[in-house]
Design an enzyme around this catalytic site. Structure first.
Site, PDB file in Angstrom:
ATOM      1  N   ALA A 252       3.645  -4.675  -2.673  1.00  0.00           N
ATOM      2  CA  ALA A 252       4.569  -5.412  -1.809  1.00  0.00           C
ATOM      3  C   ALA A 252       4.446  -5.155  -0.315  1.00  0.00           C
ATOM      4  O   ALA A 252       4.802  -6.017   0.487  1.00  0.00           O
ATOM      5  CB  ALA A 252       5.997  -5.109  -2.243  1.00  0.00           C
ATOM      6  N   ALA A 253       4.015  -3.969   0.072  1.00  0.00           N
ATOM      7  CA  ALA A 253       4.092  -3.605   1.498  1.00  0.00           C
ATOM      8  C   ALA A 253       3.073  -4.395   2.324  1.00  0.00           C
ATOM      9  O   ALA A 253       1.965  -4.639   1.840  1.00  0.00           O
ATOM     10  CB  ALA A 253       3.833  -2.111   1.654  1.00  0.00           C
ATOM     11  N   GLY A 255       5.697  -6.295   2.931  1.00  0.00           N
ATOM     12  CA  GLY A 255       6.878  -7.028   2.455  1.00  0.00           C
ATOM     13  C   GLY A 255       6.963  -8.485   2.874  1.00  0.00           C
ATOM     14  O   GLY A 255       7.973  -9.133   2.626  1.00  0.00           O
ATOM     15  N   LYS A 257       5.599 -11.103   1.625  1.00  0.00           N
ATOM     16  CA  LYS A 257       5.800 -12.027   0.499  1.00  0.00           C
ATOM     17  C   LYS A 257       7.088 -11.707  -0.243  1.00  0.00           C
ATOM     18  O   LYS A 257       7.724 -12.613  -0.794  1.00  0.00           O
ATOM     19  CB  LYS A 257       4.581 -12.008  -0.428  1.00  0.00           C
ATOM     20  CG  LYS A 257       3.329 -12.475   0.294  1.00  0.00           C
ATOM     21  CD  LYS A 257       2.158 -12.684  -0.618  1.00  0.00           C
ATOM     22  CE  LYS A 257       0.884 -12.913   0.180  1.00  0.00           C
ATOM     23  NZ  LYS A 257       0.422 -11.721   0.936  1.00  0.00           N
ATOM     24  N   ASP A 275       5.227  -0.513  -4.131  1.00  0.00           N
ATOM     25  CA  ASP A 275       3.973  -0.234  -3.429  1.00  0.00           C
ATOM     26  C   ASP A 275       3.672   1.240  -3.622  1.00  0.00           C
ATOM     27  O   ASP A 275       4.582   2.065  -3.684  1.00  0.00           O
ATOM     28  CB  ASP A 275       4.062  -0.561  -1.937  1.00  0.00           C
ATOM     29  CG  ASP A 275       2.671  -0.826  -1.358  1.00  0.00           C
ATOM     30  OD1 ASP A 275       2.293  -2.003  -1.230  1.00  0.00           O
ATOM     31  OD2 ASP A 275       1.958   0.153  -1.064  1.00  0.00           O
ATOM     32  N   ASP A 301       2.449   3.729  -8.465  1.00  0.00           N
ATOM     33  CA  ASP A 301       1.237   2.995  -8.810  1.00  0.00           C
ATOM     34  C   ASP A 301       1.686   1.951  -9.829  1.00  0.00           C
ATOM     35  O   ASP A 301       2.055   2.295 -10.956  1.00  0.00           O
ATOM     36  CB  ASP A 301       0.221   3.990  -9.414  1.00  0.00           C
ATOM     37  CG  ASP A 301      -0.973   3.281 -10.029  1.00  0.00           C
ATOM     38  OD1 ASP A 301      -1.032   2.027  -9.996  1.00  0.00           O
ATOM     39  OD2 ASP A 301      -1.852   3.991 -10.572  1.00  0.00           O
ATOM     40  N   ASP A 320      -0.313  -9.287  -5.544  1.00  0.00           N
ATOM     41  CA  ASP A 320      -1.088  -9.476  -4.305  1.00  0.00           C
ATOM     42  C   ASP A 320      -1.940  -8.215  -4.133  1.00  0.00           C
ATOM     43  O   ASP A 320      -1.583  -7.305  -3.386  1.00  0.00           O
ATOM     44  CB  ASP A 320      -0.089  -9.656  -3.146  1.00  0.00           C
ATOM     45  CG  ASP A 320      -0.763 -10.020  -1.835  1.00  0.00           C
ATOM     46  OD1 ASP A 320      -1.914 -10.475  -1.865  1.00  0.00           O
ATOM     47  OD2 ASP A 320      -0.125  -9.857  -0.782  1.00  0.00           O
ATOM     48  N   CYS A 373      -6.496 -11.674  -0.250  1.00  0.00           N
ATOM     49  CA  CYS A 373      -6.933 -12.252   1.031  1.00  0.00           C
ATOM     50  C   CYS A 373      -8.424 -11.963   1.174  1.00  0.00           C
ATOM     51  O   CYS A 373      -8.884 -11.543   2.223  1.00  0.00           O
ATOM     52  CB  CYS A 373      -6.110 -11.717   2.195  1.00  0.00           C
ATOM     53  SG  CYS A 373      -6.087  -9.936   2.331  1.00  0.00           S
TER      54      CYS A 373
HETATM   55  C1  LIG Z   1      -2.607  -6.991   0.231  1.00  0.00           C
HETATM   56  S1  LIG Z   1      -1.519  -5.680   0.510  1.00  0.00           S
HETATM   57  C2  LIG Z   1       0.027  -6.405   0.096  1.00  0.00           C
HETATM   58  C3  LIG Z   1       0.608  -7.297   1.164  1.00  0.00           C
HETATM   59  C4  LIG Z   1       2.028  -7.739   0.821  1.00  0.00           C
HETATM   60  N1  LIG Z   1       2.098  -8.387  -0.474  1.00  0.00           N
HETATM   61  C5  LIG Z   1       2.613  -8.678   1.863  1.00  0.00           C
HETATM   62  O1  LIG Z   1       2.545  -9.885   1.690  1.00  0.00           O
HETATM   63  O2  LIG Z   1       3.158  -8.175   2.847  1.00  0.00           O
HETATM   64  C6  LIG Z   1      -1.803  -4.668  -0.881  1.00  0.00           C
HETATM   65  C7  LIG Z   1      -0.830  -3.535  -1.053  1.00  0.00           C
HETATM   66  O3  LIG Z   1      -1.071  -2.958  -2.319  1.00  0.00           O
HETATM   67  C8  LIG Z   1      -0.723  -1.593  -2.258  1.00  0.00           C
HETATM   68  N2  LIG Z   1      -1.330  -0.987  -3.452  1.00  0.00           N
HETATM   69  C9  LIG Z   1      -2.624  -0.683  -3.673  1.00  0.00           C
HETATM   70  N3  LIG Z   1      -2.796  -0.214  -4.914  1.00  0.00           N
HETATM   71  C10 LIG Z   1      -1.574  -0.232  -5.507  1.00  0.00           C
HETATM   72  C11 LIG Z   1      -1.102   0.118  -6.800  1.00  0.00           C
HETATM   73  N4  LIG Z   1      -1.909   0.608  -7.731  1.00  0.00           N
HETATM   74  N5  LIG Z   1       0.227  -0.019  -7.044  1.00  0.00           N
HETATM   75  C12 LIG Z   1       1.053  -0.507  -6.101  1.00  0.00           C
HETATM   76  N6  LIG Z   1       0.655  -0.848  -4.859  1.00  0.00           N
HETATM   77  C13 LIG Z   1      -0.640  -0.732  -4.579  1.00  0.00           C
HETATM   78  C14 LIG Z   1      -1.244  -1.162  -0.917  1.00  0.00           C
HETATM   79  O4  LIG Z   1      -0.579   0.005  -0.478  1.00  0.00           O
HETATM   80  C15 LIG Z   1      -0.936  -2.385  -0.061  1.00  0.00           C
HETATM   81  O5  LIG Z   1       0.282  -2.215   0.594  1.00  0.00           O
END
Ligand SMILES: C[S@@+](CC[C@H](N)C(=O)[O-])C[C@H]1O[C@@H](n2cnc3c(N)ncnc32)[C@H](O)[C@@H]1O
Length: 433
Positions: A252-253, A255, A257, A275, A301, A320, A373
């Site tokens: 999510a981070a 955030g 979306k 996240d 995770d 995402d 992306c």
């Molecule tokens: C593409 S970014 C997300 C952008 C976000 N959806 C937005 O629109 O603002 C991918 C995110 O996945 C998180 N991430 C990576 N592996 C993860 C996992 N196994 N579980 C949860 N979060 C994860 C990363 O820390 C990162 O913040």
């Protein structure tokens, strides 16, 4: 002796060295900006982004001009010369200022023995002008492997993708639909003297003619709108959100979306945003607070379902995934330096693992939207193909849209110099029991 702040070109050279050593601009630029007086900060930012954007072109030139590479401890001076070349080739800065101040910055970096070299290289660069790029890596200013991979993946589009990556992205807003209609917000922008147009595909999107500081945006601090690319905004239409649903935003981070989901449907039962990054998760809360929205945040995770899941399945899941971010290079040109070809296979395996785990907690009849992306099929189309091979009951939903291209598994948007970023979306549904 009184503390002498470093000249901004020396600070820029240190930032680029940090990027070369694996830090993103998002990580290393803010502390660097704080070293400078406020009036120099925009220039530092522009130089760091610009030098990353044109790094491979500038490096091609610099390497031609240097008889031999600098020693490792002097590497910062290599970056200092790239900064100066960026200014000579891509900025309006007066040449004499670039030359003199770069030599001064070299001294300030405690490399007085290299001032002669710096002076000689830059004088020759100024006298002789930019050389013809020797190869496509220099011409398009991307690492060799990326050029080759794009050429292989997109035989008809690779040059357009590389070109788009080198342009500055437009500033795009998402109007908070709980507060304003898009037309209302367009009027507010017009009253504030900000020229803007509705986006073509995202229903709540507005693209500004020119970027402005967010403080100038009407009702920004009170949650009237957010900055978000048009392609990223498309996730909410694909999720088909309905009142009463339990929704998971699995990665999510920061955030963007999560907030778009909450704005798109005001009567969801619950939104859980996960996240794994403790550093990034607070950004989700900041965005929620500004927009006066509510979600349950969990640091975990997402793939390790046993560590966080309460056992209630989700009606909707947005996945995402972490990816190469090759669709957003124009916004994050440091990706050209940070990403390695060897990153892609491990990323693809994380992406498939996350998809499998999220599938297991999707309600029968529920819908999962997979997003990246990235512009590499290895992280997009092929992940969905691999997943469908092992989950034969998963139903692929065709995306009926006038954006992007149909990849048989989902739709791929390529970065468009006039509008959206590069993105991939696929929609999967779990059959009812
Ligand atoms: C593409 S970014 C997300 C952008 C976000 N959806 C937005 O629109 O603002 C991918 C995110 O996945 C998180 N991430 C990576 N592996 C993860 C996992 N196994 N579980 C949860 N979060 C994860 C990363 O820390 C990162 O913040």
């Amino acid at each position: 002796m009184a503390y002498q702040p470093l000249p901004f070109r020396a600070v820029a050279a240190n930032v680029l060295l940090a990027v070369e050593n694996g830090q993103s601009l998002t990580q290393c630029l803010p502390p660097a900006l704080n070293q400078l007086p406020p009036e120099q900060r925009p220039q530092l930012q522009a130089i760091c982004y610009g030098t990353c954007r044109w790094f491979h072109r500038l490096e091609g030139e610099l390497n031609q001009r240097l008889k031999k590479p600098l020693r490792k401890p002097d590497r910062v001076v290599h970056h200092l010369m790239l900064v100066a070349l960026f200014q000579l080739r891509f900025s309006e800065q007066a040449t004499y200022a670039v030359l003199n101040e770069t030599v001064e910055a070299c001294r300030a970096l405690d490399k007085p023995h290299l001032t002669g070299l710096v002076n000689g290289v830059l004088r020759a660069a100024e006298r002789e002008g930019a050389p013809e790029p020797k190869d496509d890596s220099s011409r398009y200013s991307h690492p060799v492997w990326m050029v080759e991979k794009l050429r292989h993946n997109w035989p008809d589009n690779w040059q357009a993708i590389l070109d788009a990556n080198n342009r500055q992205a437009p500033m795009t807003l998402r109007v908070n639909a709980l507060r304003f209609t898009r037309d209302e917000y367009l009027e507010l922008l017009a009253e504030a003297g900000i020229e803007a147009n509705p986006t073509r595909f995202a229903p709540h999107g507005i693209q500004l003619e020119r970027p402005v500081p967010v403080e100038r945006l009407p009702w920004f601090e009170d949650g009237g709108a957010s900055v978000q690319d048009e392609a990223a905004q498309l996730c909410t239409t694909l999720l088909d959100l309905q009142p009463g649903q339990r929704v998971l935003d699995a990665c999510a981070a920061p955030g963007g979306k999560t907030c778009a989901i909450l704005e798109a449907c005001g009567e969801l039962d619950e939104v859980i945003a996960i996240d794994e990054s403790a550093e990034r998760l607070p950004r989700v809360q900041e965005n929620l607070d500004r927009l006066d929205l509510h979600a349950t945040l969990t640091q975990a995770d997402a793939a390790d379902v046993d560590s966080w899941w309460d056992g209630a399945q989700f009606d909707r899941i947005l996945l995402d995934v972490p990816c190469s971010a090759t669709g957003v290079i124009r916004r994050h040109p440091d990706i050209k330096l940070l990403r390695r070809e060897s990153d892609i296979v491990p990323l693809a395996s994380i992406q498939l693992g996350l998809l499998e785990a999220m599938w297991s907690i999707l309600k029968p009849g529920g819908r999962l939207v997979y997003a990246t992306c990235s512009v590499f099929p290895q992280e997009n189309h092929r992940i969905i193909q691999r997943f469908l091979k092992q989950q034969d009951q998963a139903r692929l939903i065709e995306i009926d849209a006038d954006w992007g291209q149909d990849m048989n598994t989902g739709r791929q948007l390529l970065p468009d110099p006039n509008s959206h970023d590069g993105f991939f979306y696929a929609v999967l549904e779990k059959p009812e029991l």
